[in-house]
Motif scaffolding. Structure first.
Motif, PDB file in Angstrom:
ATOM      1  N   LEU A 108      50.197  58.243  61.530  1.00  0.00           N
ATOM      2  CA  LEU A 108      49.991  56.862  61.112  1.00  0.00           C
ATOM      3  C   LEU A 108      50.420  56.626  59.664  1.00  0.00           C
ATOM      4  O   LEU A 108      51.033  55.604  59.362  1.00  0.00           O
ATOM      5  CB  LEU A 108      48.523  56.466  61.309  1.00  0.00           C
ATOM      6  CG  LEU A 108      48.098  56.360  62.780  1.00  0.00           C
ATOM      7  CD1 LEU A 108      46.582  56.353  62.903  1.00  0.00           C
ATOM      8  CD2 LEU A 108      48.708  55.131  63.432  1.00  0.00           C
ATOM      9  N   THR A 109      50.135  57.566  58.751  1.00  0.00           N
ATOM     10  CA  THR A 109      50.539  57.368  57.352  1.00  0.00           C
ATOM     11  C   THR A 109      52.058  57.356  57.211  1.00  0.00           C
ATOM     12  O   THR A 109      52.577  56.746  56.289  1.00  0.00           O
ATOM     13  CB  THR A 109      49.940  58.438  56.410  1.00  0.00           C
ATOM     14  OG1 THR A 109      50.322  59.730  56.851  1.00  0.00           O
ATOM     15  CG2 THR A 109      48.444  58.322  56.314  1.00  0.00           C
ATOM     16  N   GLY A 110      52.743  57.975  58.124  1.00  0.00           N
ATOM     17  CA  GLY A 110      54.207  57.921  58.116  1.00  0.00           C
ATOM     18  C   GLY A 110      54.736  56.563  58.553  1.00  0.00           C
ATOM     19  O   GLY A 110      55.948  56.341  58.552  1.00  0.00           O
ATOM     20  N   VAL A 112      45.406  53.402  56.026  1.00  0.00           N
ATOM     21  CA  VAL A 112      44.984  54.504  56.895  1.00  0.00           C
ATOM     22  C   VAL A 112      43.905  55.271  56.146  1.00  0.00           C
ATOM     23  O   VAL A 112      44.149  55.772  55.051  1.00  0.00           O
ATOM     24  CB  VAL A 112      46.158  55.452  57.244  1.00  0.00           C
ATOM     25  CG1 VAL A 112      45.671  56.630  58.085  1.00  0.00           C
ATOM     26  CG2 VAL A 112      47.266  54.697  57.960  1.00  0.00           C
ATOM     27  N   GLY A 113      42.719  55.317  56.722  1.00  0.00           N
ATOM     28  CA  GLY A 113      41.634  56.126  56.184  1.00  0.00           C
ATOM     29  C   GLY A 113      41.499  57.375  57.028  1.00  0.00           C
ATOM     30  O   GLY A 113      42.236  57.572  57.999  1.00  0.00           O
ATOM     31  N   SER A 114      40.536  58.193  56.694  1.00  0.00           N
ATOM     32  CA  SER A 114      40.372  59.438  57.444  1.00  0.00           C
ATOM     33  C   SER A 114      39.858  59.203  58.855  1.00  0.00           C
ATOM     34  O   SER A 114      40.047  60.046  59.719  1.00  0.00           O
ATOM     35  CB  SER A 114      39.432  60.391  56.704  1.00  0.00           C
ATOM     36  OG  SER A 114      38.138  59.812  56.608  1.00  0.00           O
ATOM     37  N   ALA A 115      39.223  58.039  59.104  1.00  0.00           N
ATOM     38  CA  ALA A 115      38.649  57.793  60.430  1.00  0.00           C
ATOM     39  C   ALA A 115      38.918  56.378  60.928  1.00  0.00           C
ATOM     40  O   ALA A 115      38.331  55.948  61.904  1.00  0.00           O
ATOM     41  CB  ALA A 115      37.141  58.036  60.394  1.00  0.00           C
ATOM     42  N   TRP A 116      39.815  55.636  60.256  1.00  0.00           N
ATOM     43  CA  TRP A 116      40.072  54.253  60.638  1.00  0.00           C
ATOM     44  C   TRP A 116      41.435  53.805  60.117  1.00  0.00           C
ATOM     45  O   TRP A 116      42.020  54.433  59.243  1.00  0.00           O
ATOM     46  CB  TRP A 116      38.985  53.333  60.078  1.00  0.00           C
ATOM     47  CG  TRP A 116      38.899  53.374  58.568  1.00  0.00           C
ATOM     48  CD1 TRP A 116      38.296  54.327  57.803  1.00  0.00           C
ATOM     49  CD2 TRP A 116      39.490  52.454  57.642  1.00  0.00           C
ATOM     50  NE1 TRP A 116      38.460  54.061  56.469  1.00  0.00           N
ATOM     51  CE2 TRP A 116      39.181  52.910  56.338  1.00  0.00           C
ATOM     52  CE3 TRP A 116      40.232  51.301  57.786  1.00  0.00           C
ATOM     53  CZ2 TRP A 116      39.593  52.238  55.194  1.00  0.00           C
ATOM     54  CZ3 TRP A 116      40.638  50.632  56.637  1.00  0.00           C
ATOM     55  CH2 TRP A 116      40.316  51.105  55.361  1.00  0.00           C
ATOM     56  N   LEU A 152      46.028  63.325  54.245  1.00  0.00           N
ATOM     57  CA  LEU A 152      45.301  62.601  53.213  1.00  0.00           C
ATOM     58  C   LEU A 152      44.639  63.598  52.278  1.00  0.00           C
ATOM     59  O   LEU A 152      44.136  64.635  52.709  1.00  0.00           O
ATOM     60  CB  LEU A 152      44.236  61.706  53.845  1.00  0.00           C
ATOM     61  CG  LEU A 152      44.737  60.560  54.712  1.00  0.00           C
ATOM     62  CD1 LEU A 152      43.555  59.801  55.310  1.00  0.00           C
ATOM     63  CD2 LEU A 152      45.637  59.620  53.931  1.00  0.00           C
ATOM     64  N   THR A 153      44.641  63.268  50.996  1.00  0.00           N
ATOM     65  CA  THR A 153      43.993  64.122  49.998  1.00  0.00           C
ATOM     66  C   THR A 153      43.179  63.239  49.068  1.00  0.00           C
ATOM     67  O   THR A 153      43.332  62.020  49.053  1.00  0.00           O
ATOM     68  CB  THR A 153      45.030  64.906  49.158  1.00  0.00           C
ATOM     69  OG1 THR A 153      45.892  63.965  48.506  1.00  0.00           O
ATOM     70  CG2 THR A 153      45.848  65.847  50.010  1.00  0.00           C
ATOM     71  N   GLY A 154      42.326  63.846  48.287  1.00  0.00           N
ATOM     72  CA  GLY A 154      41.552  63.128  47.283  1.00  0.00           C
ATOM     73  C   GLY A 154      40.718  62.018  47.887  1.00  0.00           C
ATOM     74  O   GLY A 154      40.046  62.179  48.899  1.00  0.00           O
ATOM     75  N   VAL A 155      40.780  60.847  47.251  1.00  0.00           N
ATOM     76  CA  VAL A 155      39.994  59.697  47.684  1.00  0.00           C
ATOM     77  C   VAL A 155      40.367  59.294  49.106  1.00  0.00           C
ATOM     78  O   VAL A 155      39.502  58.969  49.922  1.00  0.00           O
ATOM     79  CB  VAL A 155      40.196  58.507  46.718  1.00  0.00           C
ATOM     80  CG1 VAL A 155      39.514  57.263  47.248  1.00  0.00           C
ATOM     81  CG2 VAL A 155      39.664  58.856  45.342  1.00  0.00           C
ATOM     82  N   GLY A 156      41.648  59.324  49.442  1.00  0.00           N
ATOM     83  CA  GLY A 156      42.093  58.937  50.775  1.00  0.00           C
ATOM     84  C   GLY A 156      41.439  59.763  51.869  1.00  0.00           C
ATOM     85  O   GLY A 156      41.096  59.245  52.931  1.00  0.00           O
TER      86      GLY A 156
END
Length: 194
Positions: free
Chosen positions: A51-53, A76-80, A111-115
């Protein structure tokens, strides 16, 4: 041609043939190794990376609750994910996704950090903080409820339901609906959560 010369030529042809077979086997071995490494690498991809792509591009999603949405993938979040549809930001928990249409071959980074910490609760807390009016679509029974997110816990939210003419806060709230995250199909908001 002498028999000895023919014998040398036959040996040369045999060695040439063996050399060609070894070269061919080595090439096939390298190709197989490349294919296997590619399969292993692809097996490690996550849906979030897919999705982030595809951020800031149009896509279509179908949810477990039966909604079919087409819009621009904005977050795009880690779960949504958040999809912009006709000026409304629609939050779709990844667990609610049934299918996604329109993804290209692109893949994003993990995803890294806050993302990586932007779980569904983070998005819902941003909406709660803004006191935004939202419509929550439940998976089953497929139903929509509108209100203001009053509280967000670890795995649930409380939705304040206002009666006609009631305000958004405090004693004016007619009822409070507690919704487990697992029951949320989609959530429509006027703004995109940060």
């Amino acid at each position: 041609m002498s028999p000895a010369y023919r014998e040398v030529m036959r040996w040369d042809a045999l060695f040439d043939d063996l050399e060609a077979q070894l070269e061919s086997a080595a090439t096939r071995g390298q190709e197989n190794e490349i294919r296997e490494r590619t399969r292993v690498e692809q097996s490690r991809l996550t849906l979030v990376q897919r999705l982030t792509g595809h951020l800031d591009r149009p896509l279509g999603v179908t949810t477990r609750g039966g909604r079919s949405l087409t819009g621009l993938l904005t977050t795009v979040g880690s779960a949504w994910i958040a999809v912009l549809v006709e000026g409304r930001s629609i939050i779709v928990p990844l667990q609610s996704l049934s299918s996604v249409r329109g993804l290209g071959r692109g893949v994003g980074q993990p995803l890294t950090g806050v993302g990586a910490r932007l779980g569904l609760g983070s998005a819902l807390r941003a909406l709660s903080r803004d006191r935004a009016q939202v419509s929550i679509w439940l998976i089953a029974p497929a139903a929509r409820t509108t209100g203001v997110i009053d509280r967000v816990g670890a795995d649930f939210l409380d939705l304040g339901l206002a009666g006609p003419g009631d305000g958004r806060r405090g004693t004016a709230m007619r009822d409070l609906l507690t919704v487990p995250f697992a029951s949320i199909d989609t959530l429509d908001a006027a703004t995109t959560p940060e």
